[in-house]
Design a protein around this motif. Structure first.
Motif, mmCIF file in Angstrom:
data_model
loop_
_atom_site.group_PDB
_atom_site.id
_atom_site.type_symbol
_atom_site.label_atom_id
_atom_site.label_comp_id
_atom_site.label_asym_id
_atom_site.label_seq_id
_atom_site.Cartn_x
_atom_site.Cartn_y
_atom_site.Cartn_z
ATOM 1 N N LYS A 189 42.085 45.717 38.909
ATOM 2 C CA LYS A 189 40.894 46.305 38.307
ATOM 3 C C LYS A 189 39.705 45.353 38.438
ATOM 4 C CE LYS A 189 40.619 46.061 33.914
ATOM 5 N NZ LYS A 189 40.963 46.211 32.486
ATOM 6 N N ALA A 190 39.919 44.069 38.155
ATOM 7 C CA ALA A 190 38.839 43.086 38.258
ATOM 8 C C ALA A 190 38.344 42.967 39.695
ATOM 9 C CB ALA A 190 39.321 41.731 37.746
ATOM 10 N N ALA A 191 39.274 43.023 40.634
ATOM 11 C CA ALA A 191 38.896 42.913 42.044
ATOM 12 C C ALA A 191 38.024 44.086 42.475
ATOM 13 C CB ALA A 191 40.142 42.824 42.917
ATOM 14 N N ILE A 192 38.367 45.289 42.023
ATOM 15 C CA ILE A 192 37.566 46.467 42.356
ATOM 16 C C ILE A 192 36.162 46.340 41.777
ATOM 17 C CG2 ILE A 192 37.284 48.930 41.833
ATOM 18 C CD1 ILE A 192 39.213 48.636 44.010
ATOM 19 N N ARG A 193 36.073 45.850 40.550
ATOM 20 C CA ARG A 193 34.759 45.677 39.929
ATOM 21 C C ARG A 193 33.901 44.685 40.715
ATOM 22 N NH1 ARG A 193 36.454 45.290 33.496
ATOM 23 N NH2 ARG A 193 36.859 47.525 33.191
ATOM 24 N N VAL A 201 32.490 49.135 47.605
ATOM 25 C CA VAL A 201 33.160 50.389 47.270
ATOM 26 C C VAL A 201 32.170 51.283 46.541
ATOM 27 C CG1 VAL A 201 35.455 49.348 47.096
ATOM 28 C CG2 VAL A 201 34.047 49.546 45.056
ATOM 29 N N SER A 202 32.415 52.572 46.583
ATOM 30 C CA SER A 202 31.515 53.532 45.964
ATOM 31 C C SER A 202 31.768 53.648 44.463
ATOM 32 C CB SER A 202 31.692 54.909 46.608
ATOM 33 O OG SER A 202 32.971 55.431 46.273
ATOM 34 N N ARG A 203 30.834 54.286 43.780
ATOM 35 C CA ARG A 203 30.998 54.533 42.351
ATOM 36 C C ARG A 203 32.213 55.424 42.099
ATOM 37 N NH1 ARG A 203 28.132 54.660 37.513
ATOM 38 N NH2 ARG A 203 28.590 56.459 36.176
ATOM 39 N N ALA A 209 39.577 53.915 40.141
ATOM 40 C CA ALA A 209 40.343 52.722 39.753
ATOM 41 C C ALA A 209 40.356 52.542 38.241
ATOM 42 C CB ALA A 209 39.745 51.489 40.426
ATOM 43 N N GLU A 210 39.197 52.750 37.597
ATOM 44 C CA GLU A 210 39.129 52.597 36.149
ATOM 45 C C GLU A 210 40.037 53.613 35.448
ATOM 46 O OE1 GLU A 210 37.733 50.196 34.639
ATOM 47 O OE2 GLU A 210 36.126 49.423 35.896
ATOM 48 N N LEU A 211 40.069 54.846 35.966
ATOM 49 C CA LEU A 211 40.927 55.872 35.377
ATOM 50 C C LEU A 211 42.409 55.554 35.578
ATOM 51 C CD1 LEU A 211 38.959 59.097 36.352
ATOM 52 C CD2 LEU A 211 39.397 58.265 34.028
ATOM 53 N N ALA A 212 42.722 54.833 36.630
ATOM 54 C CA ALA A 212 44.107 54.416 36.842
ATOM 55 C C ALA A 212 44.500 53.302 35.878
ATOM 56 C CB ALA A 212 44.301 53.950 38.282
#
Length: 603
Positions: A189-193, A201-203, A209-212
């Motif tokens: 999650k931190a990496a995606i942010r 990456v797109s919104r 990812a956040e929903l996962a």
């Protein structure tokens, strides 16, 4: 017992003698007041009007315990959703034992995860004191023999406890809900942010990812303020042992919830061992909470909450107390953001019980404290489980089942807990170094000064945050704007650090349990909005020196030069539509961060 533990406890007790004595006298007087007999028949009729005939008969007899239920339930926030069914479970359990309960109050519960990066975050810290006040309103009817407190997150549990301590003659048991199952891992999650902050990456991908990660009822699975709250309630003996991190919607969780009601019955005047919460939460219980907080490297928000809780109980707790204990308390757990594991993995590895057992064995917890369990603090060193669908407790293994998550005392992750008090001409600040690599524990670099989180983010997007620097984000203290958390800055600064820049953050705002891999001096006191603040005098390119091991928070500008400077002016724009204007009085009355950042000061 460790001599440092004894010394810190003694200094807290000595500096608080007058305050604590006055508090205990208030408890004594309140406990002597008649309960229902002190109300008129009309008063009591209002209390019983909507109750069943069976409950009325019990309440009219006056001989059985009558329990208040205070809850932060709402169905918008995942952590609170499981609490919906608790009141009926608790009432049914109590009624089977000839006692009664009423839902006395619902308290507000806002989520920092929802309000991050918005003006609404300026209400977050002040919601703690409002929760304490709402708790008092629920208990003000004067008909209760004890209270069950249902809460989980951020400011809610501290607010409930502060409110409970203002009714310190009543016993208290806290009833948690437990974490959601593990989803997308916290490191992923931190990496995606961080990738989103870089525009990679797109919104829509970020939201997926956040929903996962946040995907069902229960608390978030990282070790932030919500989960630190639950750990503290165990360490301070306010839970049924083993309650902190059991999943919602399981039979074990239901049994623990039922046991909370039964436990409270034992603690009332009608029970086997009357234990008012104001007596239970003494200096030793507070120190136990501090030690467990340090050993697990929990949320920095408790550098604010524990002093505020202590004041409600008649004690003066100082940041120096944290710092002195931090020198002798090792880091025994690695839970995100201080490691890769989430709280479910932490719990499976032994969790709170493991840490408390190791600390107790080494003399770093007070054993002679009263707790919700009749067995004392040792009961919290066992794990709860079901034995043929009956609640039971068992010992943990001697060796760690996951040495990357929990360690024995003699082989800790670090000898120092990772909490530090930095001091210098800039004032005082708290630093949590446990998630920061040691090579980043010190910096001497030019300042880049901002008056808001948004302004700092705009500078990042504009590409002007070049070279080594110390980001200063001021006017984020309790008197300025309610002391919001500044989470959105972490991915930005982490990206710059990964590029090879040396960066750090200095702020009078907060970051909480999500404090990450970038060196950050938090809760700077005096804050920029006060007259004595040096933070308000910093200019771009001033040299700032931070050093964790040397405990340095220094602006490399002479006193003569600072005396010639005029303090920066706080931005006056206040976004409409967030209710900020309703909390103007709180901003004016809030105590300094090192005294709890509270308007509920106890003199």
């Amino acid at each position: 017992m460790h001599p440092q533990l004894e010394a810190v406890t003694e200094q807290i007790q000595q500096r608080s003698l007058t305050r604590r004595a006055a508090y205990l006298e208030k408890i004594r007087q309140a406990a002597e007041r008649p309960r229902q007999q002190g109300l008129s028949c009309s008063n009591l009729a209002h209390v019983m009007a909507a109750e069943s005939e069976q409950e009325r008969l019990i309440m009219r007899s006056g001989g059985a315990s009558h329990i208040a239920i205070i809850s932060s339930y709402n169905d918008m926030l995942s952590a609170h959703v499981p609490l919906a069914d608790y009141p009926e479970i608790l009432k049914k359990t109590l009624l089977q034992r000839g006692a009664t309960a009423q839902f006395a109050a619902g308290v507000p519960a806002m989520c920092d995860g929802v309000t991050q990066g918005t003006a609404a975050m300026q209400l977050s810290l002040f919601s703690r004191d409002l929760i304490a006040q709402a708790t008092a309103i629920g208990l003000s009817h004067g008909v209760f023999d004890g209270a069950l407190y249902l809460g989980v997150c951020d400011k809610i549990v501290p607010g409930l406890l502060i409110g409970a301590l203002h009714f310190g003659h009543l016993p208290a048991v806290f009833v948690p809900a437990g974490p959601m199952h593990s989803g997308l891992s916290n490191p992923e999650k931190a990496a995606i942010r961080e990738r989103y902050a870089r525009g990679e990456v797109s919104r829509d991908e970020l939201l997926t990812a956040e929903l996962a990660a946040y995907h069902e009822a229960g608390t978030c699975t990282f070790y932030g303020t919500a989960n630190t709250n639950q750990m503290l309630m165990e360490a301070m003996g306010l839970h049924v042992p083993g309650s902190a991190f059991v999943h919602p919607q399981t039979l074990l969780r239901t049994k623990l919830t039922e046991q909370a009601a039964l436990t409270l019955l034992e603690l009332t005047k009608q029970g086997e061992r009357y234990l008012p919460v104001g007596l239970q939460i003494n200096a030793k219980a507070l120190v136990n909470g501090m030690v467990a907080l340090l050993a697990t490297s929990g949320s920095t928000n408790h550098g604010l909450h524990l002093p505020a809780i202590a004041r409600a109980a008649g004690y003066e707790l100082r940041w120096e107390d944290f710092a002195q204990l931090a020198q002798v308390v090792p880091q025994l757990a690695k839970v995100y953001p201080n490691g890769a594991a989430d709280v479910n993995q932490f719990h499976a590895a032994g969790g709170v019980a493991w840490v408390l057992r190791e600390l107790l064995h080494e003399g770093l917890l007070h054993a002679d404290v009263q707790t919700a369990s009749a067995q004392g603090i040792s009961a919290y060193t066992q794990e709860a489980y079901l034995n043929k669908e009956q609640l039971a407790w068992r010992d943990l293994p001697d060796t760690s089942p996951a040495e990357n998550i929990v360690r024995v005392f003699t082989e800790p992750f670090a000898q120092h807990s990772g909490w530090h008090l930095l001091q210098g001409n800039l004032g005082r600040a708290m630093v949590k170094s446990s998630a920061v690599k040691p090579e980043f524990w010190s910096i001497k670099a030019p300042a880049k000064v901002f008056a808001s989180e948004q302004a700092a983010a705009e500078a990042y997007q504009a590409g002007t945050l070049t070279g080594d620097f110390v980001m200063v984000v001021r006017f984020q203290g309790p008197r300025a704007n309610g002391m919001p958390e500044l989470h959105s800055l972490m991915p930005l600064l982490a990206n710059l650090q990964q590029r090879g820049q040396r960066v750090a953050l200095v702020t009078d705002g907060r970051l909480s349990g999500a404090s990450g891999k970038v060196l950050t001096a938090l809760h700077v006191t005096p804050e920029a909005a006060t007259e004595k603040s040096v933070l308000s005098l910093i200019q771009n390119d001033d040299l700032i020196h931070l050093d964790v091991e040397a405990n340095v928070l220094q602006l490399e500008v002479t006193a003569e030069e600072l005396a010639c400077r005029q303090p920066a002016k706080q931005p006056t724009d206040e976004p409409f539509g967030y209710g900020l204007e309703l909390f103007k009085a709180q901003r004016q009355l809030a105590s300094p961060a090192d005294q709890g950042a509270s308007l509920l000061t106890e003199e």
